[in-house]
Design a protein around this motif. Structure first.
Motif, PDB file in Angstrom:
ATOM      1  N   ASP A   7      12.178 -19.381 -10.253  1.00 32.75           N
ATOM      2  CA  ASP A   7      10.785 -18.921 -10.197  1.00 32.75           C
ATOM      3  C   ASP A   7      10.721 -17.397 -10.213  1.00 32.75           C
ATOM      4  O   ASP A   7       9.891 -16.798 -10.905  1.00 32.75           O
ATOM      5  N   LEU A   8      11.603 -16.782  -9.440  1.00 34.90           N
ATOM      6  CA  LEU A   8      11.624 -15.315  -9.398  1.00 34.90           C
ATOM      7  C   LEU A   8      11.944 -14.749 -10.774  1.00 34.90           C
ATOM      8  O   LEU A   8      11.346 -13.744 -11.193  1.00 34.90           O
ATOM      9  N   ARG A   9      12.848 -15.377 -11.492  1.00 37.32           N
ATOM     10  CA  ARG A   9      13.163 -14.925 -12.850  1.00 37.32           C
ATOM     11  C   ARG A   9      11.921 -15.016 -13.739  1.00 37.32           C
ATOM     12  O   ARG A   9      11.646 -14.104 -14.541  1.00 37.32           O
ATOM     13  N   ALA A  10      11.168 -16.097 -13.612  1.00 40.02           N
ATOM     14  CA  ALA A  10       9.945 -16.253 -14.416  1.00 40.02           C
ATOM     15  C   ALA A  10       8.932 -15.159 -14.090  1.00 40.02           C
ATOM     16  O   ALA A  10       8.266 -14.617 -14.987  1.00 40.02           O
ATOM     17  N   VAL A  11       8.814 -14.818 -12.799  1.00 41.73           N
ATOM     18  CA  VAL A  11       7.878 -13.762 -12.386  1.00 41.73           C
ATOM     19  C   VAL A  11       8.311 -12.424 -12.970  1.00 41.73           C
ATOM     20  O   VAL A  11       7.485 -11.654 -13.487  1.00 41.73           O
ATOM     21  N   ILE A  12       9.603 -12.132 -12.911  1.00 42.92           N
ATOM     22  CA  ILE A  12      10.112 -10.868 -13.466  1.00 42.92           C
ATOM     23  C   ILE A  12       9.887 -10.806 -14.971  1.00 42.92           C
ATOM     24  O   ILE A  12       9.432  -9.781 -15.505  1.00 42.92           O
ATOM     25  N   ASP A  13      10.196 -11.882 -15.665  1.00 40.28           N
ATOM     26  CA  ASP A  13      10.016 -11.899 -17.120  1.00 40.28           C
ATOM     27  C   ASP A  13       8.560 -11.675 -17.513  1.00 40.28           C
ATOM     28  O   ASP A  13       8.273 -11.034 -18.530  1.00 40.28           O
ATOM     29  N   ALA A  14       7.641 -12.193 -16.706  1.00 44.62           N
ATOM     30  CA  ALA A  14       6.221 -12.097 -17.048  1.00 44.62           C
ATOM     31  C   ALA A  14       5.599 -10.758 -16.673  1.00 44.62           C
ATOM     32  O   ALA A  14       4.654 -10.298 -17.321  1.00 44.62           O
ATOM     33  N   THR A  15       6.129 -10.112 -15.638  1.00 42.19           N
ATOM     34  CA  THR A  15       5.468  -8.909 -15.117  1.00 42.19           C
ATOM     35  C   THR A  15       6.215  -7.610 -15.391  1.00 42.19           C
ATOM     36  O   THR A  15       5.591  -6.541 -15.438  1.00 42.19           O
ATOM     37  N   CYS A  16       7.513  -7.679 -15.527  1.00 46.06           N
ATOM     38  CA  CYS A  16       8.302  -6.458 -15.786  1.00 46.06           C
ATOM     39  C   CYS A  16       9.505  -6.831 -16.641  1.00 46.06           C
ATOM     40  O   CYS A  16      10.641  -6.808 -16.151  1.00 46.06           O
ATOM     41  N   PRO A  17       9.261  -7.186 -17.906  1.00 46.64           N
ATOM     42  CA  PRO A  17      10.343  -7.639 -18.790  1.00 46.64           C
ATOM     43  C   PRO A  17      11.322  -6.535 -19.180  1.00 46.64           C
ATOM     44  O   PRO A  17      12.391  -6.829 -19.699  1.00 46.64           O
ATOM     45  N   ARG A  20       0.832  -1.206   0.000  1.00 43.89           N
ATOM     46  CA  ARG A  20       0.000   0.000   0.000  1.00 43.89           C
ATOM     47  C   ARG A  20       0.866   1.255   0.000  1.00 43.89           C
ATOM     48  O   ARG A  20       0.615   2.204  -0.747  1.00 43.89           O
ATOM     49  N   ALA A  21       1.878   1.249   0.856  1.00 44.64           N
ATOM     50  CA  ALA A  21       2.728   2.433   0.981  1.00 44.64           C
ATOM     51  C   ALA A  21       3.545   2.688  -0.285  1.00 44.64           C
ATOM     52  O   ALA A  21       3.731   3.836  -0.694  1.00 44.64           O
ATOM     53  N   PHE A  22       4.029   1.628  -0.918  1.00 36.84           N
ATOM     54  CA  PHE A  22       4.835   1.803  -2.133  1.00 36.84           C
ATOM     55  C   PHE A  22       4.004   2.368  -3.272  1.00 36.84           C
ATOM     56  O   PHE A  22       4.467   3.238  -4.023  1.00 36.84           O
ATOM     57  N   VAL A  23       2.782   1.894  -3.416  1.00 40.21           N
ATOM     58  CA  VAL A  23       1.907   2.430  -4.469  1.00 40.21           C
ATOM     59  C   VAL A  23       1.588   3.892  -4.184  1.00 40.21           C
ATOM     60  O   VAL A  23       1.589   4.733  -5.091  1.00 40.21           O
ATOM     61  N   GLU A  24       1.345   4.203  -2.927  1.00 38.98           N
ATOM     62  CA  GLU A  24       1.068   5.593  -2.559  1.00 38.98           C
ATOM     63  C   GLU A  24       2.263   6.480  -2.877  1.00 38.98           C
ATOM     64  O   GLU A  24       2.109   7.657  -3.210  1.00 38.98           O
ATOM     65  N   ALA A  25       3.477   5.908  -2.795  1.00 39.94           N
ATOM     66  CA  ALA A  25       4.695   6.669  -3.098  1.00 39.94           C
ATOM     67  C   ALA A  25       4.977   6.736  -4.595  1.00 39.94           C
ATOM     68  O   ALA A  25       5.946   7.372  -5.013  1.00 39.94           O
ATOM     69  N   GLY A  26       4.136   6.065  -5.408  1.00 41.27           N
ATOM     70  CA  GLY A  26       4.267   6.168  -6.858  1.00 41.27           C
ATOM     71  C   GLY A  26       4.912   4.987  -7.551  1.00 41.27           C
ATOM     72  O   GLY A  26       5.159   5.035  -8.761  1.00 41.27           O
ATOM     73  N   TYR A  27       5.155   3.903  -6.823  1.00 45.26           N
ATOM     74  CA  TYR A  27       5.841   2.750  -7.404  1.00 45.26           C
ATOM     75  C   TYR A  27       4.871   1.649  -7.826  1.00 45.26           C
ATOM     76  O   TYR A  27       3.844   1.425  -7.174  1.00 45.26           O
ATOM     77  N   ARG A  28       5.214   0.974  -8.905  1.00 43.76           N
ATOM     78  CA  ARG A  28       4.513  -0.243  -9.310  1.00 43.76           C
ATOM     79  C   ARG A  28       5.079  -1.391  -8.483  1.00 43.76           C
ATOM     80  O   ARG A  28       6.297  -1.499  -8.282  1.00 43.76           O
ATOM     81  N   VAL A  29       4.204  -2.273  -7.987  1.00 41.15           N
ATOM     82  CA  VAL A  29       4.612  -3.332  -7.078  1.00 41.15           C
ATOM     83  C   VAL A  29       4.181  -4.694  -7.619  1.00 41.15           C
ATOM     84  O   VAL A  29       3.026  -4.880  -8.025  1.00 41.15           O
ATOM     85  N   VAL A  30       5.107  -5.640  -7.618  1.00 41.71           N
ATOM     86  CA  VAL A  30       4.830  -7.017  -8.015  1.00 41.71           C
ATOM     87  C   VAL A  30       5.072  -7.913  -6.807  1.00 41.71           C
ATOM     88  O   VAL A  30       6.120  -7.834  -6.160  1.00 41.71           O
ATOM     89  N   LEU A  31       4.103  -8.750  -6.489  1.00 41.16           N
ATOM     90  CA  LEU A  31       4.221  -9.696  -5.390  1.00 41.16           C
ATOM     91  C   LEU A  31       3.869 -11.091  -5.897  1.00 41.16           C
ATOM     92  O   LEU A  31       3.066 -11.228  -6.825  1.00 41.16           O
ATOM     93  N   TRP A  32       4.439 -12.104  -5.288  1.00 39.85           N
ATOM     94  CA  TRP A  32       4.126 -13.467  -5.721  1.00 39.85           C
ATOM     95  C   TRP A  32       4.202 -14.423  -4.541  1.00 39.85           C
ATOM     96  O   TRP A  32       4.912 -14.193  -3.567  1.00 39.85           O
ATOM     97  N   ASP A  33       3.402 -15.489  -4.637  1.00 40.18           N
ATOM     98  CA  ASP A  33       3.458 -16.572  -3.662  1.00 40.18           C
ATOM     99  C   ASP A  33       4.504 -17.581  -4.120  1.00 40.18           C
ATOM    100  O   ASP A  33       4.402 -18.130  -5.226  1.00 40.18           O
ATOM    101  N   GLN A  34       5.504 -17.821  -3.297  1.00 40.31           N
ATOM    102  CA  GLN A  34       6.508 -18.804  -3.662  1.00 40.31           C
ATOM    103  C   GLN A  34       5.853 -20.192  -3.764  1.00 40.31           C
ATOM    104  O   GLN A  34       4.808 -20.446  -3.157  1.00 40.31           O
ATOM    105  N   ARG A  35       6.448 -21.054  -4.562  1.00 41.85           N
ATOM    106  CA  ARG A  35       5.850 -22.370  -4.794  1.00 41.85           C
ATOM    107  C   ARG A  35       5.506 -23.055  -3.469  1.00 41.85           C
ATOM    108  O   ARG A  35       6.225 -22.962  -2.483  1.00 41.85           O
ATOM    109  N   SER A  36       4.340 -23.689  -3.473  1.00 42.15           N
ATOM    110  CA  SER A  36       3.800 -24.410  -2.319  1.00 42.15           C
ATOM    111  C   SER A  36       3.337 -23.488  -1.194  1.00 42.15           C
ATOM    112  O   SER A  36       2.981 -23.960  -0.113  1.00 42.15           O
TER     113      SER A  36
END
Length: 396
Positions: free
Chosen positions: A135-145, A99-115
């Motif tokens: 897995d983190l690399r896959a998340v980055i490639d998909a959301t902020c390439p 919430r705070a990061f978006v309020e500060a103007g940043y785009r935020v990506v979050l993910w649930d680690q496997r399992s």
């Protein structure tokens, strides 16, 4: 003699029952005290609706749950903040930061680690820190390439960041602007000691996974037991998660996060955490702006673990927070959020001025969360806890 043995047995049983009753009474009192602090909870609560949800396919075909939040007026020059959560948690543990990061103007990506959380359950073969890095690399490639990114990891999430740096150094070199390690370690030795010494750590490492695997088929039957022993459960969670007064609402939120994790998942990742060793990998980050934050009272990853990270990163900043435990981002959210935003500001300023991180000295500070102390005092006196401004004092 039989009568004496029976009497001894009955006496031991009575003593055990009395001990359990006393523990229950103490837990009830602690819960009552925490309920007085519910005014500390965020006005918006701990629930959050993401702007966007998606599934990302990992290298082994597993579905990873990902959420994205974006400000209305996004500055494309600002880095995307990618948050990785810790062991037995989920992306929900970052609710106050997102919430705070978006309020500060940043785009935020979050993910649930496997399992964990809403991601799919992994097979045992891929329950490793190395796989989490992929897995983190896959998340980055998909959301902020494209564009700059900032990596923030808590506990096992910090280990995930290190694994990413080892297996994908090109990504880190070209696109990572800053890295924050929150309550984490570069080596797994001692991480299961629970503040009780290496003997406990070895016992957990040897017996824990087998015991959890045996309990796994019966986990669904524990719900009634949890409800019956909620206050005892809360006291245990409080002890190993926090080091300052927190509310009963936060304890319930934390307990639900931790115990939503399946026992077989806990069993699978304990060996992976214990064998974690990425000290040499930290060399990949020597030219990056790095922040290392941990609580002085963290029983799982005490400051000594963070200091080993800082030793390998000459220009890093180490912040130790007094009266803080392992889940510091929930215990002192304004402090953690403020430190990460300061990290990003330093990274932007240094990049614009072409300042080399390797030429900067290490900085170590100890902070006291004064604002929280005042809110606790107000809540205990029945005056509420509306002052949420992030006030801290550096003690060194």
């Amino acid at each position: 003699m039989a009568g004496v043995g029976k009497a001894i047995g009955l006496g031991a049983a009575a003593a055990a029952a009395a001990g359990a009753a006393a523990a229950g009474v103490a837990a009830d009192r602690a819960a009552a005290e925490r309920r007085r602090l519910n005014a500390l909870d965020p006005v918006a609560g701990f629930a959050h609706v993401a702007d966007e949800e998606l599934k990302v396919i990992a290298t082994d075909g597993l579905n990873l749950h990902v959420e994205i939040d974006s400000p209305r007026d996004l500055d494309p020059e600002l880095p995307t903040i990618v948050l990785s959560h810790g062991f037995c948690l989920s992306l929900r543990s970052w609710v106050l930061q997102r919430r705070a990061f978006v309020e500060a103007g940043y785009r935020v990506v979050l993910w649930d680690q496997r399992s964990h959380g809403e991601s799919e359950i992994s097979d045992l073969e891929h329950c490793s820190i190395e796989q989490l890095g992929h897995d983190l690399r896959a998340v980055i490639d998909a959301t902020c390439p494209q564009g700059p990114i900032a990596l923030v990891g808590h506990s096992m999430g910090g280990m995930t960041t290190m694994a990413l740096a080892r297996h994908h150094p090109d990504l880190v070199r070209d696109r990572v602007m800053a890295v924050a390690f929150i309550s984490t370690a570069a080596g797994g030795q001692g991480l299961t000691d629970l503040g009780m010494g290496p003997l406990v750590g070895r016992a957990i490492g040897q017996v824990g996974p087998r015991l959890l695997s045996r309990l796994a088929p019966h986990q669904r039957w524990l719900a009634p037991v949890r409800r019956f022993g909620r206050n005892v459960e809360g006291s245990i969670v409080d002890r190993f998660s926090y080091d300052s007064p927190v509310s009963e609402g936060l304890i319930r939120f934390t307990s639900d996060l931790i115990l939503a994790t399946r026992f077989e998942v806990m069993a699978a990742f304990i060996p992976a955490i214990q064998s974690h060793d990425e000290l040499d990998t930290l060399a990949t980050l020597v030219d990056k702006e790095v922040l290392v934050v941990n609580g002085e009272g963290d029983l799982l990853t005490p400051p000594a673990h963070s200091e080993k990270i800082v030793e390998r990163l000459p220009g890093s900043e180490h912040v130790v927070v007094r009266d803080a435990g392992h889940l510091i981002m929930l215990e002192h959210p304004e402090v953690v959020t403020g430190q990460i935003l300061s990290l990003l500001h330093r990274a932007e300023v240094d990049a614009a001025a072409a300042v080399s991180v390797v030429d900067k000295p290490r900085v170590r500070r100890v902070l006291v969360d004064i604002a929280k102390g005042r809110r606790v005092k107000k809540a205990r006196s029945g005056q509420g806890a509306s002052d949420s401004r992030p006030r801290t004092r550096a003690t060194s």
